[in-house]
Design an enzyme around this catalytic site. Structure first.
Site, PDB file in Angstrom:
ATOM      1  N   LYS A 197     -26.940  50.710  65.669  1.00 24.75           N
ATOM      2  CA  LYS A 197     -27.902  51.230  64.705  1.00 24.75           C
ATOM      3  C   LYS A 197     -29.111  50.313  64.674  1.00 24.75           C
ATOM      4  O   LYS A 197     -28.994  49.122  64.374  1.00 24.75           O
ATOM      5  CB  LYS A 197     -27.239  51.298  63.333  1.00 24.75           C
TER       6      LYS A 197
ATOM      7  N   LYS B  85     -27.834  55.386  66.833  1.00 25.13           N
ATOM      8  CA  LYS B  85     -28.769  55.883  65.823  1.00 25.13           C
ATOM      9  C   LYS B  85     -30.031  55.057  65.795  1.00 25.13           C
ATOM     10  O   LYS B  85     -29.924  53.835  65.796  1.00 25.13           O
ATOM     11  CB  LYS B  85     -28.055  55.811  64.476  1.00 25.13           C
TER      12      LYS B  85
ATOM     13  N   CYS C 246     -21.169  52.916  53.175  1.00 30.34           N
ATOM     14  CA  CYS C 246     -22.230  51.905  53.129  1.00 30.34           C
ATOM     15  C   CYS C 246     -22.478  51.570  51.670  1.00 30.34           C
ATOM     16  O   CYS C 246     -22.016  52.274  50.778  1.00 30.34           O
ATOM     17  CB  CYS C 246     -23.508  52.419  53.786  1.00 30.34           C
TER      18      CYS C 246
END
Ligand code: PBG
Length: 324
Positions: free
Chosen positions: A195, A248, A119
């Site tokens: 996510k 997540k 990321c």
């Protein structure tokens, strides 16, 4: 007369309860996260995450060694650079902190399964997971090239898996392509496919100093009112070549884990995030709850929902205390 059904006979004692239990905890299915910073001689406990440290490389190696001796084998690594810039160049620099750490860790501990978080937000001065234009909009496609560079740099340094957590569309395909082209056909992709934009990441952002400087992540992370979107995101990443699909956060999203597991034919990983860890750990320190029981119940519920593996900051405690 109606026969009374008496399932409680199956609960008669612990031996029987264990025999008929449907979910079994297995510490081999846990992944422990680590934070490594670029400075020297740092071992700093994260205030909102008691028991979790930001370490410089030497200190991290010691922590990894002690965890290794406890039995921890799966490790997820986050790098915290000294300097941030708009491109997040520290994420793919050959001598960036994460690449340096990966080389050293794999040299000393060849048997561990090392996963690199892919990321930009820990490395960008603006704190977003991608490139932004002058108006503050996220540039999805321009970011893909950088993410591919990050994944390749980590793979060349020696990670076993890359875990893109940025939520840009199309990044799994781009990463798979570049890894294959360079011959890294055995490097797996653990994709944070599902996510959500979540307040549960708060303590992590304190640790990584990665809170966005403007706006929030709602244009690229998911809306917690939705779950159809979760199925779609998971299916797209499967098509693009992901090997494991991540959901997540895990708590508050057990229904999503269940749905994703029903929908796809890949292992599902759930991330028991910083905010959930913090809630348990800080209340346990005040003796308001029984930490062991609470951790076992939470991890069991995540497995019961359908997760095959879990990323959790509780992993070290599980091994240290032989909770299961
Ligand atoms: C990076 C990333 C984040 C987490 C994992 N990878 C932060 C975020 O998206 O803001 C959060 C992990 C946690 O809260 O434990 N994008």
């Amino acid at each position: 007369m109606i026969l009374k059904k008496r399932p409680r006979r199956l609960r008669k004692n612990q031996i029987v309860r264990d025999l008929v239990s449907e979910t079994t905890l297995d510490a081999k299915k846990l992944i422990m996260p680590y934070f490594v910073c670029e400075e020297n001689k740092v071992k700093k406990e994260i205030e909102s995450m008691p028991g979790i440290f930001v370490n410089s490389l030497e200190e991290l190696l010691q922590e990894i060694e002690s965890d290794y001796l406890l039995g921890v084998r799966n490790m997820l690594l986050f790098g915290l650079p000294k300097k941030k810039d708009p491109q997040g160049s520290g994420a793919y620099a050959k001598n960036g902190i994460i690449q340096k750490s990966i080389r050293k860790i794999k040299k000393e501990f060849s048997e561990i399964n090392l996963i690199g978080d892919v990321c930009l937000c820990e490395y960008t001065s603006h704190g977003h997971c991608g490139q932004v234009d002058a108006g503050g909009n996220i540039l999805n496609d321009a970011t893909l090239k950088l993410l591919a560079k990050v994944a390749l740099a980590q793979t060349e340094a020696g990670v076993d898996w890359v875990a893109p957590s940025d939520m840009m569309d199309g990044r799994v395909a781009v990463i798979r392509e570049v890894l294959d082209k360079k011959g890294f056909v055995d490097t797996g992709i653990l994709s944070y496919a599902v996510k959500y934009a979540s307040a549960f990441y708060g303590p992590f952002r304190d640790a990584a100093d990665s809170a966005p400087q403007f706006g929030d992540r709602s244009t690229y992370q998911m809306d917690f009112r939705n779950s159809l979107e979760a199925e779609k995101e998971a299916c797209l990443d499967v098509q693009e070549g992901a090997d494991i699909i991540m959901v997540k956060p895990a708590l508050s999203y057990l229904d999503v884990i269940y749905r994703v597991k029903q929908k796809i034919n890949l292992p599902v990983c759930a991330y028991n995030v910083s905010g959930s860890y913090s809630m348990v750990k800080t209340t346990a320190r005040q003796n308001f709850i029984d930490e062991k029981k609470m951790v076992l119940e939470i991890l069991t519920s995540i497995f019961r929902a359908g997760a095959d593996l879990i990323v959790s900051y509780h992993t070290r405690d599980v091994f240290k205390n032989k909770w299961f």
